[in-house]
Scaffold this motif. Sequence first.
Motif, mmCIF file in Angstrom:
data_model
loop_
_atom_site.group_PDB
_atom_site.id
_atom_site.type_symbol
_atom_site.label_atom_id
_atom_site.label_comp_id
_atom_site.label_asym_id
_atom_site.label_seq_id
_atom_site.Cartn_x
_atom_site.Cartn_y
_atom_site.Cartn_z
ATOM 1 N N LEU A 78 0.841 -1.200 0.000
ATOM 2 C CA LEU A 78 0.000 0.000 0.000
ATOM 3 C C LEU A 78 0.876 1.249 0.000
ATOM 4 O O LEU A 78 1.588 1.506 0.959
ATOM 5 C CB LEU A 78 -0.908 0.016 1.230
ATOM 6 N N GLY A 79 0.826 2.009 -1.078
ATOM 7 C CA GLY A 79 1.562 3.268 -1.140
ATOM 8 C C GLY A 79 0.724 4.367 -0.511
ATOM 9 O O GLY A 79 -0.413 4.124 -0.105
ATOM 10 N N PRO A 80 1.279 5.592 -0.439
ATOM 11 C CA PRO A 80 0.527 6.697 0.162
ATOM 12 C C PRO A 80 -0.826 6.939 -0.505
ATOM 13 O O PRO A 80 -1.812 7.215 0.177
ATOM 14 C CB PRO A 80 1.446 7.899 -0.045
ATOM 15 N N THR A 81 -0.881 6.814 -1.826
ATOM 16 C CA THR A 81 -2.149 7.091 -2.520
ATOM 17 C C THR A 81 -3.241 6.133 -2.071
ATOM 18 O O THR A 81 -4.348 6.548 -1.721
ATOM 19 C CB THR A 81 -1.956 6.971 -4.051
ATOM 20 N N SER A 82 -2.909 4.835 -2.061
ATOM 21 C CA SER A 82 -3.906 3.844 -1.643
ATOM 22 C C SER A 82 -4.264 4.049 -0.180
ATOM 23 O O SER A 82 -5.427 3.895 0.215
ATOM 24 C CB SER A 82 -3.377 2.423 -1.828
ATOM 25 N N ALA A 83 -3.240 4.383 0.633
ATOM 26 C CA ALA A 83 -3.486 4.572 2.070
ATOM 27 C C ALA A 83 -4.501 5.693 2.294
ATOM 28 O O ALA A 83 -5.465 5.527 3.053
ATOM 29 C CB ALA A 83 -2.174 4.909 2.777
ATOM 30 N N ILE A 84 -4.309 6.812 1.589
ATOM 31 C CA ILE A 84 -5.240 7.933 1.763
ATOM 32 C C ILE A 84 -6.623 7.551 1.229
ATOM 33 O O ILE A 84 -7.641 7.883 1.826
ATOM 34 C CB ILE A 84 -4.709 9.203 1.065
ATOM 35 N N ALA A 85 -6.635 6.833 0.098
ATOM 36 C CA ALA A 85 -7.917 6.429 -0.490
ATOM 37 C C ALA A 85 -8.711 5.558 0.475
ATOM 38 O O ALA A 85 -9.923 5.713 0.626
ATOM 39 C CB ALA A 85 -7.672 5.695 -1.799
ATOM 40 N N ILE A 86 -8.013 4.630 1.153
ATOM 41 C CA ILE A 86 -8.706 3.728 2.078
ATOM 42 C C ILE A 86 -9.214 4.501 3.298
ATOM 43 O O ILE A 86 -10.323 4.255 3.788
ATOM 44 C CB ILE A 86 -7.759 2.587 2.523
ATOM 45 N N LEU A 87 -8.410 5.451 3.758
ATOM 46 C CA LEU A 87 -8.756 6.135 5.014
ATOM 47 C C LEU A 87 -9.659 7.354 4.829
ATOM 48 O O LEU A 87 -10.251 7.831 5.795
ATOM 49 C CB LEU A 87 -7.468 6.558 5.741
ATOM 50 N N LEU A 88 -9.766 7.836 3.591
ATOM 51 C CA LEU A 88 -10.570 9.034 3.341
ATOM 52 C C LEU A 88 -11.994 8.944 3.912
ATOM 53 O O LEU A 88 -12.448 9.864 4.594
ATOM 54 C CB LEU A 88 -10.583 9.319 1.831
ATOM 55 N N PRO A 89 -12.702 7.816 3.668
ATOM 56 C CA PRO A 89 -14.081 7.768 4.190
ATOM 57 C C PRO A 89 -14.157 7.853 5.718
ATOM 58 O O PRO A 89 -15.156 8.318 6.255
ATOM 59 C CB PRO A 89 -14.587 6.401 3.712
ATOM 60 N N LEU A 90 -13.101 7.392 6.389
ATOM 61 C CA LEU A 90 -13.130 7.415 7.862
ATOM 62 C C LEU A 90 -13.255 8.842 8.392
ATOM 63 O O LEU A 90 -13.825 9.069 9.455
ATOM 64 C CB LEU A 90 -11.848 6.794 8.431
ATOM 65 N N THR A 91 -12.691 9.794 7.641
ATOM 66 C CA THR A 91 -12.685 11.175 8.139
ATOM 67 C C THR A 91 -14.053 11.837 7.988
ATOM 68 O O THR A 91 -14.306 12.866 8.603
ATOM 69 C CB THR A 91 -11.651 12.029 7.379
ATOM 70 N N THR A 92 -14.917 11.252 7.145
ATOM 71 C CA THR A 92 -16.199 11.914 6.860
ATOM 72 C C THR A 92 -17.136 11.922 8.071
ATOM 73 O O THR A 92 -18.129 12.631 8.062
ATOM 74 C CB THR A 92 -16.919 11.253 5.664
ATOM 75 N N VAL A 93 -16.825 11.116 9.093
ATOM 76 C CA VAL A 93 -17.683 11.121 10.284
ATOM 77 C C VAL A 93 -17.330 12.291 11.211
ATOM 78 O O VAL A 93 -18.045 12.556 12.170
ATOM 79 C CB VAL A 93 -17.580 9.785 11.075
ATOM 80 N N LEU A 94 -16.240 12.990 10.901
ATOM 81 C CA LEU A 94 -15.804 14.094 11.763
ATOM 82 C C LEU A 94 -16.342 15.433 11.238
ATOM 83 O O LEU A 94 -16.685 15.547 10.064
ATOM 84 C CB LEU A 94 -14.266 14.151 11.786
#
Lengths: 507, 149
Positions: free
Chosen positions: A39-55
């Motif tokens: 997992l490179g940075p791009t994939s890492a951000i892509a996977i984690l992006l939805p997690l931030t939407t609850v904030l």
Amino acid sequence: METLGLLLSGFAEALTWPNLLVVALGALVGTLVGVLPGLGPTSAIAILLPLTTVLPPTQGIIMLAGIYYGAMYGGSTTAILLNIPGEVSSVPTCLDGYPLARQGRGGAALGVAAVGSFVAGSLAVVGLVLFAPFLADQAIKFGPPEYFALMVMALTVIVNLAGSSLLKALTMGVFGYLLSLVGIGPSSGMPRMNVDNSAWTGGFELVSLIIGLFAITEVLKGLEEKKTAIVSAKIKSVYPSRADLKQSFKPMLRGGVLGFFMGLLPGCSPAVSTFLSYDLEKRVSKHPEKFGQGAIEGVAAPESANNATSSAGFIPLLALGIPASPPLAILLGGLMIYGLAPGPTLFAQHGEFVWTVIASMFIGNAMLLVLNLPLVRMWAKLTQVPYGILAPIILLLSVIGAYSVRASLFDVTVAVVFGGLGWLFHKFRWPVIPFVLCFILGPLLEQSLIQSMAMSAGSPWIFFQRPISLTLMILSVLLLFFAWRLKRRTERRVVQEVGEDVDLHEH
Amino acid sequence: MDLKRVRADQVGGVLAILVGITAIREAVRLYPYRLGTVVGDHLLFAVLGGLLIVFGVLLIFVRQPGGGEVDWPERQTLRALVLTLGSLLAYRLLLPVLGYPVSTFLISVLLYRWFGSYRILICLAAGALTTAVLYVVFLLWLGLSLPGG
């Protein structure tokens, strides 16, 4: 002076406990996902992006900034400890980082990388402070034709993201624009390309496309490569010695300054500046023969340049809405999700918010330094997680991520379909970043084009009659040429080092 | 035309032309709702459709760099790829029927078995643990609303 005040109030806001916690969490989770094999940075951000939407928006963006820096640092960790660059921009780090790790000095290399990233990130914040007032003054002069010219300028980025064929990249870009038009038309209110399906009328959700093209595709690629856990080099000391730091100080500054100015150019990939800074360091070194054998300067310079370009990349990103690299393109999507349209008016309209985010980026960098060095051994262990455990977790997180944004199962289907398509695009060497970038910029491009045409009664000359739009159009042509030349040079260097032709934005 | 000699990029070119034609048809459909001849929702569809047709034609006739042979995976891997995508689509279909916890448990057991080739008992345990952790984090902690079935 006013900018400094805004930055200080940004720091005051960012230094509240909840926000500090969010930055720390983002940096940690970003590093955690960034160091996972494959997992490179791009994939890492892509996977984690939805997690931030609850904030709430501010905390969500702050967390994204933390994730971004964490994922970038995670990429450096795998480059140094495992000789696996998460992105092409980490290739120069591998050249000396891995030999250092094999000598048992992986900790020192990681430490220097973290310090270099911090120094370079701080330089970029100073640059933002100097640059922002100018932008705020220009903001009020921007009308639809200027925005359209800005979108055209953003397209020059495609040259850098093109991979081996510019024509295929352009086709993918147009396809991305087209897909962004699906849904309700802004001027007629009519559903467009909805194939008589109500789910399509709402248009495609960016997060599901990103998850499909990056996270799911990455798992499929891993399945094909039959990834297994990799044994990393042993780590003796996790802290760089005083001599290491002294030796790295000038390379950090050189790499940081070079990377910063390269990052200001819209469309300049960090891969370009890391190779340039590595070459520069080798040239000015009294012992160029040590490069490739484990020279600490060979880690300090490209890592600083990488972080400086990435941090300075926030200037064209926030000010013009132009992302310079794939992770920044995903980050742009994140900003859009929060209704924050990057562009010249951003600093004027959401100044407080933007400065809080900038201050958080600075704090995120410092946090990485404080948190990650003691955790180096743990990160090294994480690189050994078996793929058989990792892949199912990524897939399950991808489904949740795609679903969570609009609570829509249609978005899950889209993510899965684009996961398969992403694998095919990878196989047939069709670059996906131009597609994502154009999908993100599509609505703004359409809006500014229609408004400009309405203003000029249908005459396209309006883009060449106004000073700012004309300047942006001319700059686009110049940047196109400059980006193309730099890309060709970097590609030649990659071939020299890697031995084969590699897409500069392969993730 | 010898089909064996058709390059992948040429197939891409044909697809681009087809999508371009669809976009132009959409522009024609939207034209009556315009605000002016070149002002309205039809404009970008027409421009992009035209561009796709031009790019498609170029892709058919101009050989692209880096468009060499595609290195296909062996049959077993290809089967696993299709099964993975198929299982994710099945998961999407099961979610509204069985609800998030049950369908996640079933699919995670299946995925652990495929990706890790672990023994079934280990897969069951890992599946249960994964489902529980995801449930606690996303439903209880982050408060996401996931299908209840």
